[in-house]
Design an enzyme around this catalytic site. Structure first.
Site, PDB file in Angstrom:
ATOM      1  N   ARG A 107       1.960 -45.698   0.518  1.00 31.53           N
ATOM      2  CA  ARG A 107       2.608 -44.478   0.702  1.00 31.53           C
ATOM      3  C   ARG A 107       3.153 -44.412   1.723  1.00 31.53           C
ATOM      4  O   ARG A 107       2.855 -44.579   2.831  1.00 31.53           O
ATOM      5  CB  ARG A 107       1.673 -43.133   0.556  1.00 31.53           C
ATOM      6  N   ASN A 125       4.467  -4.685   7.198  1.00 36.57           N
ATOM      7  CA  ASN A 125       4.993  -5.719   8.286  1.00 36.57           C
ATOM      8  C   ASN A 125       4.454  -7.042   7.527  1.00 36.57           C
ATOM      9  O   ASN A 125       4.383  -8.016   8.190  1.00 36.57           O
ATOM     10  CB  ASN A 125       4.021  -5.433   9.681  1.00 36.57           C
ATOM     11  N   HIS A 160     -10.238 -34.343  -2.925  1.00 36.61           N
ATOM     12  CA  HIS A 160      -9.244 -35.504  -2.921  1.00 36.61           C
ATOM     13  C   HIS A 160     -10.087 -36.882  -2.368  1.00 36.61           C
ATOM     14  O   HIS A 160      -9.898 -37.888  -3.102  1.00 36.61           O
ATOM     15  CB  HIS A 160      -8.317 -35.061  -2.034  1.00 36.61           C
ATOM     16  N   ASP A 201      -6.291 -39.952 -12.297  1.00 39.11           N
ATOM     17  CA  ASP A 201      -6.138 -39.570 -11.093  1.00 39.11           C
ATOM     18  C   ASP A 201      -6.723 -38.149 -10.686  1.00 39.11           C
ATOM     19  O   ASP A 201      -7.127 -37.478 -11.520  1.00 39.11           O
ATOM     20  CB  ASP A 201      -4.633 -39.500 -10.481  1.00 39.11           C
ATOM     21  N   LYS A 205      -1.303 -49.628  -3.984  1.00 38.81           N
ATOM     22  CA  LYS A 205      -0.332 -48.620  -3.532  1.00 38.81           C
ATOM     23  C   LYS A 205      -0.200 -48.564  -2.155  1.00 38.81           C
ATOM     24  O   LYS A 205      -1.190 -48.473  -1.493  1.00 38.81           O
ATOM     25  CB  LYS A 205      -0.789 -47.238  -4.212  1.00 38.81           C
TER      26      LYS A 205
END
Length: 333
Positions: A194, A37, A130, A218, A192
């Site tokens: 986004r 499954n 991050h 980065d 920047k």
């Protein structure tokens, strides 16, 4: 002192094997099977009872598959009466989901942290999250390592007289400034904005980069859209050369080929927190190992020593940190 037991999921067994080689302990086998499954089942194939268990698994594509595998590994270790369970996360993919920047949006970084602790993790060892606030998403102790030392050691081989470190955005500027101090260079940053996962706009570069050799730093490079946008502005400022550096080289959707083909790019440097298949690699790519740093942190966690003191050391981590206390004498790699 408890014995140590190290296991790896299927996400990056090569890194786990290298870590165990530095620790001089065996990497114990894990059986991952799939039912009809499509459900996964995990079996840790070594004794865990009252042992100091380390589970190594970066969350890399397919992320959800590897996440469930890790949760099952934690549950298996807890059910096997492990003395302590430490999750080693060289790459925590959900760290990018760290804030509510749109209505009715999920914050995956916090949710996945809760899942790991609910499954039974006692502590987490992570590499270059991050954003700093992700550390606080976990309700268990987190040891947060950075790869700046490994990256700096690589770039010190070059003449850095007219070099500047550039962050693609202001959010990563603090890390870039720390990296620049290690290299003894100035620092600059892109402004920047986004708009989506792969659409960004950099309006300008803050700092003096004209007629300089540039190192773009980065935390991770995925599709490379941000870096490509930044390099357009750098070329307009007449930089002499560009070298790209990051901790997590995800390089999805042909990013390595696009980046290596950009004008002025001499080198692309990343670490091995993320596996990069041989067929995806390009001549300009340099991969640095963080296995010694992770192994030393694991040794210190096992021995109850300070991990932050290790990170602050000016010298490089030894390539043979020795067998942790509690490991069986003569244990093989």
């Amino acid at each position: 002192m408890r014995d140590i037991a190290v296991f790896s999921g299927t996400a990056h067994p090569e890194l786990a094997a290298e870590i165990c080689a530095h620790l001089d302990v065996p990497l114990h086998p894990v059986r991952v099977s799939r039912f009809a499954n499509d459900c996964l089942e995990v079996q840790l194939q070594a004794n865990c009872r009252e042992r100091d268990v380390f589970l190594i698994q970066p969350l890399v594509p397919p992320v959800q598959e590897h996440l469930v595998e890790l949760l099952l590994m934690i549950d298996a270790a807890r059910g096997a009466s492990a003395g302590r369970i430490t999750v080693v996360l060289p790459h925590y993919a959900y760290a990018r989901s760290d804030k509510k920047d749109a209505p009715r949006i999920s914050i995956g970084g916090r949710l996945v942290a809760d899942l790991l602790t609910s499954a039974g993790a006692h502590r987490v060892l992570a590499m270059t999250l991050h954003s700093p606030q992700v550390h606080g998403f976990f309700s268990v102790p987190v040891d947060h390592l950075h790869a700046l030392r490994e990256l700096a050691a690589h770039f010190r081989r070059y003449d850095l007289t007219d070099t500047v470190v550039v962050s693609p955005d202001l959010g990563n500027a603090k890390e870039a400034a720390a990296f620049a101090r290690m290299l003894g260079t100035p620092v600059a940053a892109g402004a920047k904005q986004r708009f989506s996962d792969d659409r960004v706009k950099i309006s300008t570069v803050i700092g003096d980069v004209a007629d300089r050799d540039v190192i773009v730093l980065d935390d991770e490079i995925a599709k490379g859209s941000t870096v490509i946008e930044l390099m357009t502005h750098l070329r307009e400022r007449k930089v002499r050369s560009i070298r790209l550096a990051c901790t997590h080289g995800l390089f999805s959707s042909g990013a390595l080929e696009r980046l290596s083909g950009e004008d002025g790019v001499l080198e692309i440097v990343c670490t091995n927190t993320v596996p990069i298949p041989a067929e995806k690699r390009v001549p300009k790519l340099e991969i640095l190992s963080v296995a010694p740093a992770l192994a030393e942190a694991m040794r210190r966690i096992h021995n109850g020593e300070s991990v932050s003191a290790s990170s602050a050391d000016s010298g490089r981590i030894s390539r043979r940190p020795g067998r942790p206390r509690g490991a069986a004498p003569g244990s093989g790699r």
